[in-house]
Design a protein around this motif. Structure first.
Motif, PDB file in Angstrom:
ATOM      1  N   ARG A  59      30.267 -21.595  16.221  1.00 38.60           N
ATOM      2  CA  ARG A  59      29.558 -22.204  17.334  1.00 38.60           C
ATOM      3  C   ARG A  59      28.148 -21.629  17.427  1.00 38.60           C
ATOM      4  N   GLN A  60      27.255 -22.423  17.965  1.00 34.86           N
ATOM      5  CA  GLN A  60      25.874 -21.993  18.187  1.00 34.86           C
ATOM      6  C   GLN A  60      25.565 -22.019  19.671  1.00 34.86           C
ATOM      7  N   LEU A  61      25.071 -20.894  20.148  1.00 33.48           N
ATOM      8  CA  LEU A  61      24.640 -20.848  21.540  1.00 33.48           C
ATOM      9  C   LEU A  61      23.351 -21.636  21.701  1.00 33.48           C
ATOM     10  N   PRO A  62      23.115 -22.223  22.857  1.00 36.09           N
ATOM     11  CA  PRO A  62      21.831 -22.893  23.099  1.00 36.09           C
ATOM     12  C   PRO A  62      20.669 -21.913  22.943  1.00 36.09           C
ATOM     13  N   ILE A  63      19.535 -22.416  22.453  1.00 41.11           N
ATOM     14  CA  ILE A  63      18.358 -21.559  22.275  1.00 41.11           C
ATOM     15  C   ILE A  63      17.955 -20.980  23.617  1.00 41.11           C
ATOM     16  N   HIS A  64      17.844 -19.670  23.646  1.00 40.53           N
ATOM     17  CA  HIS A  64      17.569 -18.966  24.899  1.00 40.53           C
ATOM     18  C   HIS A  64      16.188 -18.317  24.832  1.00 40.53           C
ATOM     19  N   SER A  65      15.380 -18.513  25.856  1.00 39.48           N
ATOM     20  CA  SER A  65      14.042 -17.929  25.933  1.00 39.48           C
ATOM     21  C   SER A  65      14.017 -16.892  27.045  1.00 39.48           C
ATOM     22  N   GLN A  66      13.449 -15.733  26.758  1.00 37.85           N
ATOM     23  CA  GLN A  66      13.412 -14.653  27.739  1.00 37.85           C
ATOM     24  C   GLN A  66      12.148 -13.823  27.552  1.00 37.85           C
ATOM     25  N   ASP A  67      11.756 -13.127  28.599  1.00 34.08           N
ATOM     26  CA  ASP A  67      10.584 -12.250  28.569  1.00 34.08           C
ATOM     27  C   ASP A  67      10.998 -10.828  28.223  1.00 34.08           C
ATOM     28  N   SER A  75      18.655 -17.296  19.130  1.00 31.13           N
ATOM     29  CA  SER A  75      19.814 -18.154  18.938  1.00 31.13           C
ATOM     30  C   SER A  75      20.898 -17.338  18.241  1.00 31.13           C
ATOM     31  N   VAL A  76      22.147 -17.516  18.691  1.00 30.12           N
ATOM     32  CA  VAL A  76      23.262 -16.732  18.165  1.00 30.12           C
ATOM     33  C   VAL A  76      24.370 -17.678  17.711  1.00 30.12           C
ATOM     34  N   PHE A  77      24.963 -17.369  16.559  1.00 35.12           N
ATOM     35  CA  PHE A  77      26.104 -18.110  16.034  1.00 35.12           C
ATOM     36  C   PHE A  77      27.325 -17.186  16.058  1.00 35.12           C
ATOM     37  N   SER A  99      25.239 -14.764  25.874  1.00 34.89           N
ATOM     38  CA  SER A  99      23.811 -14.930  26.179  1.00 34.89           C
ATOM     39  C   SER A  99      23.282 -13.751  26.982  1.00 34.89           C
ATOM     40  N   THR A 100      24.050 -13.307  27.980  1.00 36.88           N
ATOM     41  CA  THR A 100      23.620 -12.156  28.786  1.00 36.88           C
ATOM     42  C   THR A 100      23.547 -10.889  27.942  1.00 36.88           C
ATOM     43  N   THR A 101      24.531 -10.704  27.069  1.00 31.20           N
ATOM     44  CA  THR A 101      24.537  -9.525  26.199  1.00 31.20           C
ATOM     45  C   THR A 101      23.338  -9.535  25.257  1.00 31.20           C
ATOM     46  N   VAL A 102      23.058 -10.687  24.671  1.00 29.30           N
ATOM     47  CA  VAL A 102      21.913 -10.802  23.755  1.00 29.30           C
ATOM     48  C   VAL A 102      20.606 -10.530  24.484  1.00 29.30           C
ATOM     49  N   ALA A 103      20.469 -11.050  25.711  1.00 33.71           N
ATOM     50  CA  ALA A 103      19.233 -10.834  26.478  1.00 33.71           C
ATOM     51  C   ALA A 103      18.986  -9.352  26.717  1.00 33.71           C
ATOM     52  N   GLY A 104      20.013  -8.624  27.104  1.00 32.37           N
ATOM     53  CA  GLY A 104      19.851  -7.184  27.335  1.00 32.37           C
ATOM     54  C   GLY A 104      19.508  -6.423  26.072  1.00 32.37           C
ATOM     55  N   ILE A 105      20.145  -6.785  24.953  1.00 32.38           N
ATOM     56  CA  ILE A 105      19.875  -6.097  23.686  1.00 32.38           C
ATOM     57  C   ILE A 105      18.467  -6.400  23.190  1.00 32.38           C
ATOM     58  N   LEU A 146      13.829 -16.942  16.846  1.00 26.10           N
ATOM     59  CA  LEU A 146      13.128 -18.140  16.394  1.00 26.10           C
ATOM     60  C   LEU A 146      11.622 -18.026  16.557  1.00 26.10           C
ATOM     61  N   ASP A 147      11.182 -17.375  17.623  1.00 22.61           N
ATOM     62  CA  ASP A 147       9.737 -17.293  17.864  1.00 22.61           C
ATOM     63  C   ASP A 147       9.453 -16.160  18.842  1.00 22.61           C
ATOM     64  N   VAL A 148       8.263 -15.591  18.691  1.00 23.19           N
ATOM     65  CA  VAL A 148       7.755 -14.570  19.614  1.00 23.19           C
ATOM     66  C   VAL A 148       6.406 -15.063  20.114  1.00 23.19           C
ATOM     67  N   ASN A 149       6.344 -15.474  21.368  1.00 21.84           N
ATOM     68  CA  ASN A 149       5.132 -16.063  21.937  1.00 21.84           C
ATOM     69  C   ASN A 149       4.415 -15.056  22.825  1.00 21.84           C
ATOM     70  N   LEU A 150       3.093 -15.176  22.856  1.00 25.91           N
ATOM     71  CA  LEU A 150       2.259 -14.303  23.668  1.00 25.91           C
ATOM     72  C   LEU A 150       1.547 -15.131  24.728  1.00 25.91           C
ATOM     73  N   ASP A 151       1.120 -14.471  25.799  1.00 29.85           N
ATOM     74  CA  ASP A 151       0.325 -15.159  26.807  1.00 29.85           C
ATOM     75  C   ASP A 151      -1.087 -15.397  26.261  1.00 29.85           C
ATOM     76  N   ASN A 152      -1.836 -16.280  26.916  1.00 28.44           N
ATOM     77  CA  ASN A 152      -3.154 -16.684  26.411  1.00 28.44           C
ATOM     78  C   ASN A 152      -4.125 -15.516  26.303  1.00 28.44           C
ATOM     79  N   ALA A 153      -4.139 -14.633  27.304  1.00 32.41           N
ATOM     80  CA  ALA A 153      -5.075 -13.498  27.283  1.00 32.41           C
ATOM     81  C   ALA A 153      -4.797 -12.590  26.091  1.00 32.41           C
TER      82      ALA A 153
END
Length: 297
Positions: free
Chosen positions: A76-84, A98-100, A121-127, A172-179
């Motif tokens: 199974r694939q977890l939905p793509i999760h975005s976090q700060d 994303s986790v399988f 999802s919660t475990t992945v976010a903390g790690i 999948l990606d590491v995004n930065l703020d505009n500044a």
């Protein structure tokens, strides 16, 4: 006994037989369970775990055992999760993960965790937050594979009690703020300009070195030529001195006069119209040469 009573007795006996046959068919139907290859069945007896049925034909006790859960063992694939997350150099980044995973022991999954996807999802976010907090921004960008391996290992340890295997974890990606992105772009442009200046300076230095090497080589060749010329002159002087020693001064004069004659003959071989300036004593040179040649004869 009349015919009506006999008919009632036969009808009653047939009903009993029909009921028994129906009960046997229902019992067989409930006793046999065919499990697909992609699933496992969790069986309970009086509300407690009895067994786990694997793929194929399985037999259970009818009316006592009950298939309570049908669990898919497909990946199974977890939905793509975005976090700060905040790096160790205090840069705010937004990470998409994303986790399988797949369920190996459904009896643990159904009795120990209610929402599997939410828990993972919660475990992945903390790690992820913990892992990025130990790294600088440049390390997050360049060592993504190391961070992914760390996330997968820690998530696998965390979900082991739930009977789950984490097969793959992806950033999948590491995004930065505009500044921050603009500041990094300026830094990148400055670094490119610095590298260009260094390259130009190294090119100039190399050019100067090559020119110096060329001049040194030319000087060495000139010195070598002068040395060869001096050696030739010294050898000629030595030859003349040896001739004088062995044959006297007349032999040396003869050689000099002969060389003068040979030089004038070479000049006379020129083609076309030309003017030749000859020394005034050239005739004397010819005369001396013939006299010496006659005397030697």
């Amino acid at each position: 006994m009349n015919i009506e009573e006999l008919f009632n007795q036969l009808l009653g006996g047939n009903i009993v037989l029909l009921v028994l046959a129906a009960l046997i068919i229902i019992a067989l139907f409930k006793a046999v369970r065919i499990v697909p290859q992609s699933e496992k069945y969790v069986v309970e007896r009086f509300g407690r775990l009895r067994t786990v049925l694997g793929p194929g034909i399985n037999v259970i006790v009818p009316f006592l055992d009950r298939v309570r859960h049908k669990v898919s063992v497909l990946e199974r694939q977890l939905p793509i999760h975005s976090q700060d997350a905040i790096t160790s150099d205090n840069v705010l980044v937004q990470v998409e993960t994303s986790v399988f995973y797949r369920i190996l022991e459904p009896e643990k999954t159904v009795y120990r965790i209610r929402d599997v996807d939410g828990a993972i999802s919660t475990t992945v976010a903390g790690i992820v937050r913990s892992g990025i907090g130990e790294m600088e921004l440049d390390e997050v960008q360049s060592n993504r594979q190391q961070l992914i391996a760390k996330i997968k290992h820690q998530v696998a340890d965390a979900v082991d009690d739930w009977g789950i295997e984490v097969t793959r974890a992806e950033i999948l990606d590491v995004n930065l703020d505009n500044a921050t992105r603009e500041a990094m772009l300026q830094q990148l442009n400055a670094e490119r300009a610095r590298r260009a200046q260094v390259t130009e300076a190294e090119g100039t230095k190399r050019s100067v070195e090559l020119n110096a090497d060329a001049e040194l080589y030319a000087a060495e060749q000139k010195a070598k030529a002068r040395r060869i010329s001096a050696d030739a002159e010294a050898y000629a002087t030595e030859v003349v001195a040896q001739a004088i020693k062995e044959h006297g001064i007349e032999s040396a004069q003869y050689q000099v006069a002969l060389k003068q004659v040979e030089a004038m003959m070479e000049i006379g071989k020129g083609t076309g119209k030309q003017t030749i300036l000859m020394p005034s004593n050239i005739v004397d040179a010819f005369g001396d040469a013939f006299k010496m040649l006659k005397g030697r004869a």
